[in-house]
Design an enzyme around this catalytic site. Structure first.
Site, mmCIF file in Angstrom:
data_model
loop_
_atom_site.group_PDB
_atom_site.id
_atom_site.type_symbol
_atom_site.label_atom_id
_atom_site.label_comp_id
_atom_site.label_asym_id
_atom_site.label_seq_id
_atom_site.Cartn_x
_atom_site.Cartn_y
_atom_site.Cartn_z
ATOM 1 N N GLU A 37 1.329 -0.886 0.002
ATOM 2 C CA GLU A 37 0.188 -0.174 0.081
ATOM 3 C C GLU A 37 0.754 1.619 0.239
ATOM 4 O O GLU A 37 0.628 2.285 -0.202
ATOM 5 C CB GLU A 37 -0.942 -0.392 0.933
ATOM 6 C CG GLU A 37 -1.666 -1.284 1.352
ATOM 7 C CD GLU A 37 -3.213 -0.809 0.986
ATOM 8 O OE1 GLU A 37 -3.734 0.311 0.081
ATOM 9 O OE2 GLU A 37 -4.308 -1.574 0.458
ATOM 10 N N ASP A 46 -7.298 6.642 -3.791
ATOM 11 C CA ASP A 46 -7.667 5.243 -4.333
ATOM 12 C C ASP A 46 -7.883 5.699 -5.910
ATOM 13 O O ASP A 46 -8.694 6.418 -6.521
ATOM 14 C CB ASP A 46 -7.472 4.591 -3.315
ATOM 15 C CG ASP A 46 -9.767 4.092 -3.389
ATOM 16 O OD1 ASP A 46 -10.026 4.284 -4.609
ATOM 17 O OD2 ASP A 46 -9.347 3.332 -2.647
#
Length: 171
Positions: A37, A46
């Site tokens: 991540e 995102d």
């Protein structure tokens, strides 16, 4: 071991050598997620347009400010609690620490609800470990699109699933 980046492999090996290979899958999960991540100290959107900060943290509690490393690690630990609880509650077969790590990073990304209804879980609880692992490769879509980043992530998770011990990480 193909599929696992060198930096992550080194982190997993360090945890394994320190004795984390048997009961410390949580630290291997943290290290894996930090690699997969990354750490974003400032909030961003995102690939699916979801407001995200730190190590994949989402939710209405995100403030538009810079987060400290300690805050990010606290959020990660908090976000992982329901993931670990789901593994304990839903998985009915024994798992290696590496399989638990791969499963935890997968659930962290896809969500507990999706995992609880998945073919992956059904195959796993039927004892079809290879079939469960292979199901991970199907989870590569976000916002209706197939993403190379998710394909890469699943490849790493599947490779972690296959680790048998420290010797695999030394290769």
């Amino acid at each position: 071991m193909a599929g696992i980046p060198k930096k992550l492999k080194a982190a997993l090996l360090a945890v394994t050598i320190a004795g984390g290979g048997v009961g410390g899958y949580q630290e291997m999960t943290r290290q894996s997620l930090i690699h997969l991540e990354n750490i974003a100290y400032m909030p961003y959107r995102d690939i699916a347009g979801v407001l995200t900060v730190c190590v994949g943290h989402t939710g209405p509690d995100i403030e538009m400010r810079r987060y400290s490393h300690a805050e990010c690690m606290a959020l990660l630990d908090s976000d992982l609690k329901p993931v670990y609880a789901a593994i304990d509650r839903l998985v009915r077969v024994p798992l290696t620490p590496y399989q638990k790590t791969a499963l935890a990073t997968f659930i962290f990304n896809t969500g507990v609800t999706a995992f609880s209804k998945s073919t992956l879980l059904k195959k796993l609880n039927a004892g079809d470990y290879a079939g469960a692992r292979d199901q991970m490769a199907r989870w590569v879509f976000a916002a209706g699109h197939k993403w190379k980043g998710l394909m890469n992530r699943r490849e790493v998770e599947m490779a972690i699933w296959n680790i048998r011990g420290a010797d695999d990480l030394r290769q």
